[in-house]
Design a protein around this motif. Structure first.
Motif, mmCIF file in Angstrom:
data_model
loop_
_atom_site.group_PDB
_atom_site.id
_atom_site.type_symbol
_atom_site.label_atom_id
_atom_site.label_comp_id
_atom_site.label_asym_id
_atom_site.label_seq_id
_atom_site.Cartn_x
_atom_site.Cartn_y
_atom_site.Cartn_z
ATOM 1 N N LEU A 51 0.815 -1.208 0.000
ATOM 2 C CA LEU A 51 0.000 0.000 0.000
ATOM 3 C C LEU A 51 0.853 1.264 0.000
ATOM 4 C CD1 LEU A 51 -2.807 1.213 0.056
ATOM 5 C CD2 LEU A 51 -2.775 1.048 2.557
ATOM 6 N N VAL A 95 -8.049 2.312 -1.568
ATOM 7 C CA VAL A 95 -7.228 2.383 -0.362
ATOM 8 C C VAL A 95 -7.998 1.888 0.855
ATOM 9 C CG1 VAL A 95 -6.020 3.943 1.213
ATOM 10 C CG2 VAL A 95 -5.766 4.231 -1.262
ATOM 11 N N ARG A 110 -6.861 -1.171 3.320
ATOM 12 C CA ARG A 110 -6.566 -0.892 4.728
ATOM 13 C C ARG A 110 -7.418 -1.743 5.660
ATOM 14 N NH1 ARG A 110 -5.958 5.716 4.409
ATOM 15 N NH2 ARG A 110 -3.707 5.736 3.964
ATOM 16 N N PHE A 148 -3.280 -2.714 -5.959
ATOM 17 C CA PHE A 148 -4.212 -2.852 -4.839
ATOM 18 C C PHE A 148 -4.783 -4.264 -4.760
ATOM 19 C CE2 PHE A 148 -4.413 1.687 -6.070
ATOM 20 C CZ PHE A 148 -3.934 2.238 -4.893
#
Length: 403
Positions: free
Chosen positions: A241, A268, A272, A388
């Motif tokens: 990330l 994101v 996370r 990602f």
């Protein structure tokens, strides 16, 4: 000389052949024994790449070696020029013809006025450097010898430099880069150096607004295009990330590259949330969290960052060819060194090439991330390790470990 049970490190000649082999409408003539060329072509299959180039051998006999004759090579060049009519013919020396001092450049120079194709001599014979040097040399040669000068720039197009078939997961990793660039910046890929490209793609590589370098061997080519065509480039690890957010920021600073913040935030936030879930699972785990990584430079560096980002311990990170550019990485070790390490260490995860995974070892997760490849077949292009979705893919594999 090191003993090898599996494969020795491929030389720069192999790196050159791998780089050229996936470009459609390219012709390559190797001045050397047919067996060495055949071996190189057989190895392409294990890379899960398409052999789209036309690669030929002149073969050699004792007279060629003893007297340094070039008759076979000259006839082969003329024959291919007449019968195949390619735009470009790459002419290279094999290891044996290099030993006798074959002057490939002179042969090409003598024939260039009578040949329709552009002759591009390659003088290395694979006697000095590892394959990564050959990849770097060939990427730089392509932009110098084939890419055409142009004043045309398409703000909506970019190139990917360094996505070659010698990268283990290149199919899926390329698709993830393309997806990210489309979803976050609404840009389309122009030329991929060199996976599944054509000669025409390479010729038109200067008609872009950005070069994305995905391995350090592509930096020379990108710097050349910056100097000659004023095309900006970005280079960053695509694993993890932190690395991905750094790369997105670099691209966002390029003129004409406006970030879709809503899509970016979704990407994101999802990553996370799963990183937190993984860390929560391992928070009270008192067992071994050691991991080992073996592979090419950018894979090793990138995965090291990702695994540490996930709260795991990287006990060994080794580049499988000679590389002294990073004091925190091991490089140039022998198979025996790796065998001893794997036999004597218990690991949570082993991230390596085919031979390392085949060696006797004790780990809860085995994941192939680099070549050489012994038996894996990769045809589904949507299981990346980078970007990602690559983070999510690796997190999923770690979450499924039975602790």
């Amino acid at each position: 000389m090191q003993l090898c049970k599996y494969y020795p490190v491929a030389n720069d000649r192999m790196g050159i052949i791998w780089t050229l082999s996936s470009i459609e409408n390219v012709c390559v003539i190797e001045f050397g024994p047919a067996g060495t060329t055949h071996y190189a072509l057989e190895g392409i299959g294990s890379l899960n790449g398409n052999d789209r180039a036309k690669i030929y051998s002149t073969h050699m006999d004792q007279g060629d070696v003893t007297f340094g004759k070039y008759d076979r090579l000259e006839k082969a060049i003329v024959e291919i020029d007449v019968n195949i009519n390619p735009k470009y013919i790459f002419v290279m020396a094999s290891s044996i013809s290099s030993i006798i001092g074959a002057d490939i450049e002179s042969v090409c120079d003598n024939l260039k006025s009578s040949i329709n194709a552009k002759l591009i001599p390659i003088t290395t014979g694979g006697l000095k450097d590892d394959y990564n040097v050959g990849v770097e040399y060939m990427l730089n040669t392509l932009v110098k010898e084939i890419t055409k000068d142009t004043d045309e720039r398409n703000i909506n197009k970019y190139n990917i430099i360094g996505a070659n078939i010698d990268k283990y997961n290149f199919l899926s990793d390329i698709e993830e880069v393309k997806r990210i660039m489309k979803d976050l910046f609404n840009k389309e890929v122009n030329t991929i150096f060199t996976c599944d490209s054509t000669v025409e793609d390479i010729e038109n590589a200067a008609k872009v607004s950005l070069n994305i370098v995905v391995r350090k061997e592509g930096l020379k080519a990108a710097k050349y295009m910056k100097e000659k065509y004023n095309i900006p480039y970005v280079y960053s690890s695509l694993y993890g990330l932190t690395n991905m957010t750094n790369l997105i920021k670099k691209i966002e600073n390029i003129d004409g590259y406006e970030l879709n913040n809503d899509n970016y935030k979704k990407e994101v936030d999802i990553v996370r949330s799963h990183i937190i879930s993984l860390k929560r699972r391992f928070y009270f785990y008192e067992g071994n969290k050691k991991c080992a990584i073996f592979g090419d430079y950018d894979t090793v560096v990138g995965l090291k960052c990702l695994l540490e980002e996930l709260g795991l311990e990287v006990d060994r990170s080794e580049v499988l060819y000679r590389d002294d550019n990073d004091e925190y990485l091991i490089s140039g070790c022998s198979e025996i060194d790796r065998m001893k390490y794997l036999k004597n260490n218990e690991l949570l995860g082993l991230f390596g090439d085919g031979p390392c995974l085949d060696m006797k070892h004790n780990s809860k997760l085995d994941l192939q991330v680099s070549n050489p490849n012994l038996d894996k077949v990769n045809i589904y292009p949507f299981t990346p390790f980078v970007g990602f979705r690559g983070i999510l893919n690796i997190i999923e594999k770690i979450m499924n470990i039975k602790l």
